[in-house]
Design an enzyme around this catalytic site. Structure first.
Site, PDB file in Angstrom:
ATOM      1  N   ARG A  33     103.492 -84.755 -67.727  1.00 35.20           N
ATOM      2  CA  ARG A  33     103.313 -83.921 -68.929  1.00 35.20           C
ATOM      3  C   ARG A  33     102.921 -84.728 -70.160  1.00 35.20           C
ATOM      4  O   ARG A  33     103.323 -84.394 -71.277  1.00 35.20           O
ATOM      5  CB  ARG A  33     104.598 -83.141 -69.241  1.00 35.20           C
ATOM      6  N   ARG A  37     103.309 -80.559 -75.857  1.00 34.69           N
ATOM      7  CA  ARG A  37     103.705 -80.127 -77.198  1.00 34.69           C
ATOM      8  C   ARG A  37     104.364 -81.178 -78.071  1.00 34.69           C
ATOM      9  O   ARG A  37     104.496 -80.975 -79.281  1.00 34.69           O
ATOM     10  CB  ARG A  37     104.640 -78.917 -77.093  1.00 34.69           C
ATOM     11  N   ARG A  46      95.785 -76.608 -79.177  1.00 39.79           N
ATOM     12  CA  ARG A  46      96.242 -75.344 -78.589  1.00 39.79           C
ATOM     13  C   ARG A  46      96.076 -74.193 -79.580  1.00 39.79           C
ATOM     14  O   ARG A  46      95.669 -73.088 -79.212  1.00 39.79           O
ATOM     15  CB  ARG A  46      97.696 -75.451 -78.132  1.00 39.79           C
ATOM     16  N   TYR A 160     107.724 -69.030 -57.886  1.00 35.24           N
ATOM     17  CA  TYR A 160     107.180 -68.300 -59.041  1.00 35.24           C
ATOM     18  C   TYR A 160     106.566 -66.958 -58.613  1.00 35.24           C
ATOM     19  O   TYR A 160     106.657 -65.957 -59.333  1.00 35.24           O
ATOM     20  CB  TYR A 160     106.132 -69.141 -59.770  1.00 35.24           C
TER      21      TYR A 160
HETATM   22  O1  CP3 Z   1     101.164 -83.755 -66.849  1.00 33.02           O
HETATM   23  C1  CP3 Z   1     100.247 -83.314 -67.595  1.00 33.02           C
HETATM   24  O2  CP3 Z   1     100.063 -83.731 -68.746  1.00 33.02           O
HETATM   25  C2  CP3 Z   1      99.288 -82.306 -67.007  1.00 33.02           C
HETATM   26  C3  CP3 Z   1      99.526 -80.950 -67.337  1.00 33.02           C
HETATM   27  C4  CP3 Z   1     100.560 -80.107 -66.606  1.00 33.02           C
HETATM   28  C5  CP3 Z   1     101.087 -78.933 -67.193  1.00 33.02           C
HETATM   29  N1  CP3 Z   1     101.860 -78.301 -66.286  1.00 33.02           N
HETATM   30  C6  CP3 Z   1     100.787 -78.463 -68.553  1.00 33.02           C
HETATM   31  C7  CP3 Z   1     101.680 -77.467 -69.176  1.00 33.02           C
HETATM   32  C8  CP3 Z   1     101.103 -80.205 -65.331  1.00 33.02           C
HETATM   33  C9  CP3 Z   1     100.925 -81.293 -64.276  1.00 33.02           C
HETATM   34  C10 CP3 Z   1     101.918 -79.043 -65.128  1.00 33.02           C
HETATM   35  C11 CP3 Z   1     102.624 -78.757 -63.872  1.00 33.02           C
HETATM   36  C12 CP3 Z   1     103.614 -77.674 -63.833  1.00 33.02           C
HETATM   37  N2  CP3 Z   1     103.552 -76.438 -64.413  1.00 33.02           N
HETATM   38  C13 CP3 Z   1     104.799 -77.709 -63.063  1.00 33.02           C
HETATM   39  C14 CP3 Z   1     105.213 -78.849 -62.177  1.00 33.02           C
HETATM   40  C15 CP3 Z   1     105.720 -79.979 -62.955  1.00 33.02           C
HETATM   41  C16 CP3 Z   1     107.101 -79.790 -63.495  1.00 33.02           C
HETATM   42  O3  CP3 Z   1     107.233 -79.827 -64.715  1.00 33.02           O
HETATM   43  O4  CP3 Z   1     108.011 -79.632 -62.685  1.00 33.02           O
HETATM   44  C17 CP3 Z   1     105.463 -76.484 -63.240  1.00 33.02           C
HETATM   45  C18 CP3 Z   1     106.790 -76.089 -62.628  1.00 33.02           C
HETATM   46  C19 CP3 Z   1     104.656 -75.681 -64.088  1.00 33.02           C
HETATM   47  C20 CP3 Z   1     104.910 -74.282 -64.507  1.00 33.02           C
HETATM   48  C21 CP3 Z   1     104.997 -74.161 -65.953  1.00 33.02           C
HETATM   49  N3  CP3 Z   1     103.940 -74.297 -66.829  1.00 33.02           N
HETATM   50  C22 CP3 Z   1     106.156 -73.900 -66.723  1.00 33.02           C
HETATM   51  C23 CP3 Z   1     107.536 -73.683 -66.156  1.00 33.02           C
HETATM   52  C24 CP3 Z   1     105.748 -73.879 -68.063  1.00 33.02           C
HETATM   53  C25 CP3 Z   1     106.578 -73.539 -69.254  1.00 33.02           C
HETATM   54  C26 CP3 Z   1     107.531 -74.646 -69.513  1.00 33.02           C
HETATM   55  C27 CP3 Z   1     107.398 -75.148 -70.906  1.00 33.02           C
HETATM   56  O5  CP3 Z   1     107.405 -76.378 -71.065  1.00 33.02           O
HETATM   57  O6  CP3 Z   1     107.284 -74.314 -71.809  1.00 33.02           O
HETATM   58  C28 CP3 Z   1     104.377 -74.183 -68.106  1.00 33.02           C
HETATM   59  C29 CP3 Z   1     103.541 -74.300 -69.321  1.00 33.02           C
HETATM   60  C30 CP3 Z   1     102.913 -75.634 -69.545  1.00 33.02           C
HETATM   61  N4  CP3 Z   1     102.190 -76.329 -68.616  1.00 33.02           N
HETATM   62  C31 CP3 Z   1     102.863 -76.346 -70.781  1.00 33.02           C
HETATM   63  C32 CP3 Z   1     102.088 -77.498 -70.557  1.00 33.02           C
HETATM   64  C33 CP3 Z   1     101.683 -78.537 -71.562  1.00 33.02           C
HETATM   65  C34 CP3 Z   1     103.496 -75.901 -72.088  1.00 33.02           C
HETATM   66  C35 CP3 Z   1     102.693 -74.734 -72.567  1.00 33.02           C
HETATM   67  C36 CP3 Z   1     102.457 -74.733 -74.028  1.00 33.02           C
HETATM   68  O7  CP3 Z   1     101.605 -75.489 -74.525  1.00 33.02           O
HETATM   69  O8  CP3 Z   1     103.091 -73.907 -74.697  1.00 33.02           O
END
Ligand code: CP3
Length: 363
Positions: A33, A37, A46, A160
């Site tokens: 990640r 944010r 964003r 999911y």
């Molecule tokens: O690593 C990176 O920089 C690449 C980007 C990336 C994102 N999601 C961006 C994201 C990667 C590799 C993921 C994978 C992902 N997404 C997983 C597996 C990794 C882990 O964390 O276990 C999972 C379970 C998801 C599902 C998902 N997407 C969730 C549960 C959420 C909300 C959680 C949160 O932090 O709010 C997301 C949204 C998400 N994916 C964000 C980002 C940067 C935040 C969204 C935002 O900008 O508001």
């Protein structure tokens, strides 16, 4: 030196070298990640895109946020900016994000009919925006560092899809697992086929390494982990194109909470295993006996501490990683994604300390 499809020389290949257990000059490091944010520039892009999904679906914005952490930190890899839930979205479930509530789907998958109705994925067309992002990012990187592609594991994606969003208990997924296991197997099989197609398309578009995120594998009981998660990740790895332009495409398997299953994971054919912070890196090195590389595993919460305490924690992590005289086969990372509350300067302390302190073992 490694050559990509555009024959641009990869200027920094220590991440790929460590994955393949070849000698490295310093420990490679990236952060799960890393585009997110906690970075003000990410929040600005964003806002410009409108919302998170528009950010993923617009090639230029997705490329921009992928590169942002590389401008701040001396990272040794870039990771495609996207999300694991783009696959269920492409399978027709309708992904959306509600402010503060995480991901949700308009449709759930709970019955035999729901599963039978899932379309066969054609990643190149159905997820064309992801492939465009991969090739655009790969060109923009111009060989600076390798690009990681990724997918969720079938089990993690299924949670999911069955729950309709994030979950803590996985009530409906586990109900399906114990009451109608053949249904869940049909869903997992469909997802494994979809993920194979999706990851091979990312490799074709220019991804140089692959990580499979099994974020919820650790919620499974011992036997069920093998049957409902590991088995399908093994199937995926067997179906992947493992070489591109004469270069091996290494695969990293990351089961959060999976530290007790490292030995069974070796049989999947993964090149590297990701560890969360609940596992001892030193013990893990002993267990895997140099058969795979390891990646991890700093508790992301350590980044809430002081710079001094971050340095101390990184030193201890590297002492564990190289405790048995190893010279490679290790990639520094966090044990899970960096959170939105981390001070960006603290992430810099993490990355720089990895490079500086690893000279003690590799210099
Ligand atoms: O690593 C990176 O920089 C690449 C980007 C990336 C994102 N999601 C961006 C994201 C990667 C590799 C993921 C994978 C992902 N997404 C997983 C597996 C990794 C882990 O964390 O276990 C999972 C379970 C998801 C599902 C998902 N997407 C969730 C549960 C959420 C909300 C959680 C949160 O932090 O709010 C997301 C949204 C998400 N994916 C964000 C980002 C940067 C935040 C969204 C935002 O900008 O508001």
């Amino acid at each position: 030196m490694i050559h990509g499809k555009d024959m641009t020389t990869l200027k920094n290949d220590r991440f790929l070298r460590a994955l393949l257990r070849e000698p490295v000059d310093t420990t490679p490091v990236w952060m799960m990640r890393q585009a997110g944010r906690y970075l003000p520039e990410y929040r600005a892009t964003r806002a410009q895109a409108g919302d998170f999904l528009s950010l993923c679906k617009n090639t230029d914005f997705a490329c921009e946020v992928t590169l942002q952490p590389l401008r701040r930190y001396a990272l040794d890899a870039a990771i495609l900016f996207s999300d694991i839930l783009t696959v269920p979205d492409a399978l027709g479930l309708g992904l959306y994000f509600e402010a503060g509530e995480g991901p949700k789907f308009h449709k759930t998958v709970r019955t035999e009919q729901d599963i039978a109705q899932l379309p066969k994925l054609n990643a190149k067309t159905d997820l064309g925006y992801v492939m465009d992002a991969v090739s655009t990012i790969r060109s923009a990187l111009a060989g600076q560092v390798p690009l990681i592609g990724f997918s969720g594991s079938p089990w993690t994606l299924a949670t999911y899809m069955v729950e309709g969003g994030s979950s803590k208990e996985f009530r409906f997924t586990k109900q399906m697992m114990y009451a109608q296991p053949e249904l869940l197997h049909a869903l997992l099989d469909h997802l494994a086929e979809s993920v194979i197609d999706y990851l091979n398309a990312q490799i074709d578009a220019g991804a140089q390494a692959i990580q499979i995120f099994d974020s919820w594998g650790g919620s499974l009981a011992h036997r069920e982990y093998q049957e409902f998660s590991l088995q399908y990740m093994q199937k995926i790895i067997a179906g992947l194109q493992r070489e591109k332009d004469g270069q091996r495409i290494p695969v990293i398997l990351f089961t959060k909470g999976g530290g007790q299953w490292l030995i069974p994971m070796l049989a999947t054919g993964a090149d590297a295993l990701g560890l969360d912070w609940t596992t001892s890196l030193k013990t893990a090195r002993e267990l895997v006996q140099g058969q795979v590389a390891l990646q991890g595993n700093l508790d992301p919460a350590i980044l809430y501490g002081s710079p001094k305490s971050i340095e101390r924690a990184v030193h201890a992590m590297l002492d564990d990683a190289y405790a048995h005289g190893e010279k490679t086969g290790y990639i520094a990372n966090l044990g899970h994604g960096i959170t939105q509350w981390v001070n960006p300067d603290h992430a810099k302390v993490f990355v720089d300390t990895v490079h500086e302190y690893s000279a003690k073992y590799l210099g």
